[in-house]
Design an enzyme around this catalytic site. Structure first.
Site, PDB file in Angstrom:
ATOM      1  N   LYS A 268      -8.255  -1.513   3.299  1.00 47.92           N
ATOM      2  CA  LYS A 268      -8.204  -0.330   4.173  1.00 47.92           C
ATOM      3  C   LYS A 268      -9.627   0.089   4.575  1.00 47.92           C
ATOM      4  O   LYS A 268      -9.896   0.407   5.731  1.00 47.92           O
ATOM      5  CB  LYS A 268      -7.469   0.818   3.466  1.00 47.92           C
ATOM      6  CG  LYS A 268      -5.967   0.549   3.326  1.00 47.92           C
ATOM      7  CD  LYS A 268      -5.263   1.527   2.405  1.00 47.92           C
ATOM      8  CE  LYS A 268      -3.813   1.080   2.169  1.00 47.92           C
ATOM      9  NZ  LYS A 268      -3.102   1.878   1.153  1.00 47.92           N
TER      10      LYS A 268
ATOM     11  N   GLN B 267      -4.097   6.508  -3.325  1.00 50.89           N
ATOM     12  CA  GLN B 267      -3.437   5.208  -3.510  1.00 50.89           C
ATOM     13  C   GLN B 267      -2.420   5.283  -4.662  1.00 50.89           C
ATOM     14  O   GLN B 267      -2.748   5.738  -5.756  1.00 50.89           O
ATOM     15  CB  GLN B 267      -4.495   4.127  -3.791  1.00 50.89           C
ATOM     16  CG  GLN B 267      -3.933   2.731  -3.881  1.00 50.89           C
ATOM     17  CD  GLN B 267      -3.315   2.222  -2.571  1.00 50.89           C
ATOM     18  OE1 GLN B 267      -3.869   2.376  -1.494  1.00 50.89           O
ATOM     19  NE2 GLN B 267      -2.136   1.623  -2.666  1.00 50.89           N
TER      20      GLN B 267
ATOM     21  N   ASP C 262      -0.931   9.122   5.170  1.00 50.91           N
ATOM     22  CA  ASP C 262       0.124   8.267   4.608  1.00 50.91           C
ATOM     23  C   ASP C 262       1.511   8.794   4.996  1.00 50.91           C
ATOM     24  O   ASP C 262       2.516   8.116   4.794  1.00 50.91           O
ATOM     25  CB  ASP C 262       0.012   8.212   3.076  1.00 50.91           C
ATOM     26  CG  ASP C 262      -0.566   6.891   2.593  1.00 50.91           C
ATOM     27  OD1 ASP C 262      -0.538   5.920   3.372  1.00 50.91           O
ATOM     28  OD2 ASP C 262      -1.030   6.832   1.443  1.00 50.91           O
TER      29      ASP C 262
END
Ligand code: NAD
Length: 295
Positions: free
Chosen positions: A52, A96, A119
């Site tokens: 990412k 994460q 997200d």
């Protein structure tokens, strides 16, 4: 059979994002900035976050990786989140997953400012998405929708079977596919571990989105001729011939299914890169909103 190449398409979309960054960002206006919080030493999570961050560099975004040890307390993570929520330099950030067991993922998710929730897991965004309102959408389902759109896969009125009902893939993609949108407008069946006669259900599908986390689960005899197959799975299987001692496979038995379907995503190189591309797109979206740039 058409290969739905997520690497190739990601290259195109990332170049488009990079051009937008060059057009809109200058000495007077900083570029978009994504932050990632990584707690612990999960090797898969480390690899995902690395990719990412690398993707941010590729499109000209700034990035910050905040690495914390496995022993970090829930309170410390919540304090970090409060800082990121306040920061004028960070447009969006991710925490994460999975988090170490002593940290409550739901509590963490609720603490994220929905405006910076790239997200798309916060209930504000998820709920808005479910209602068909503008929202930051979870990256994997959004990446799949981008793939279907760019490859002009017809989904209108088709029967789409989604294998898996997780909050990050199965449930949100089934919502998006059933909306009155293009792509979308599909008749969606969401299947899971308690579904009866899954093989027959799959054979009735014009499109199958496999997100169950079982290597090569979907076999050719479960697929109708000409169906479209989207393979979300990322599974490690032992492979002595590979330098790492393992290789990645999807939830679809690619070799047999590719002979029967009309289009299919490979693993690796299908949904995975599109997920990161969708995350970049979400970061651009938050940036554009706060800097009053018309999308
Ligand atoms: P999960 O474990 O949270 O959910 C799995 C789902 O599959 C559950 O809803 C379960 O009911 C269903 N399931 C399990 N066994 C089944 C069976 N025999 N028949 C029917 N349904 C069954 O998984 P997840 O987080 O949604 O991830 C699924 C897969 O996708 C994993 O391989 C994961 O690594 C991968 N993934 C890939 C990306 C990407 O960017 N490509 C992103 C997220 C997840």
């Amino acid at each position: 059979m058409k290969l739905l190449d997520g690497v190739h398409l990601s290259g195109i979309i990332r170049r488009e994002i990079a051009i937008r960054v060059m057009e809109h960002c200058s000495n007077q206006r900083r570029s978009p900035h994504l932050a990632a919080i990584l707690v612990g030493n999960n090797p898969a999570s480390q690899a995902y976050v690395r990719n990412k961050i690398k993707a941010c560099e590729e499109v000209g975004f700034g990035s910050t990786l905040i690495k914390k040890p496995e022993t970090t307390s829930e309170q410390e993570v919540l304090e970090l989140i409060a800082e990121l929520n306040q920061s004028k330099e960070i447009d969006g950030y991710i925490v994460q997953l999975p988090l170490p067991r002593h940290i409550d993922e739901e509590k963490i998710n609720l603490a994220i400012d929905p405006i910076k929730d790239v997200d798309g897991f916060h209930p504000n965004n998820f709920g808005r998405m479910a209602l068909g309102l503008p929202a930051l959408k979870p990256a994997t389902p959004k990446g799949i929708m981008m793939l279907l759109e760019r490859y002009q896969i017809e989904t209108d009125g088709k029967h789409c079977v989604v294998l898996g009902r997780s909050n990050i893939v199965g449930t949100p993609i089934s919502l998006l596919m059933s909306k009155k949108t293009k792509p979308g407008n599909a008749t969606v069946t969401i299947a899971h571990s308690r579904t009866h006669d899954l093989a027959a259900l799959c054979r009735s599908a014009d499109m199958i989105i496999a997100a169950l986390g079982i290597p090569k689960f979907l076999k050719a005899d479960m697929v109708k001729d000409g169906a479209v197959i989207i393979d979300v799975g990322i599974n490690k299987i032992a492979d002595e011939t590979h330098p790492k001692g393992y290789r990645l496979v999807g939830d679809v038995d690619f070799e047999s299914v590719k002979e029967k379907c009309s289009a299919i995503t490979p693993v690796p190189g299908g949904v995975g890169p599109m997920t990161i591309t969708a995350l970049l797109d979400n970061t651009w979206e938050t940036y554009a909103k706060t800097h009053s740039i018309n999308l």
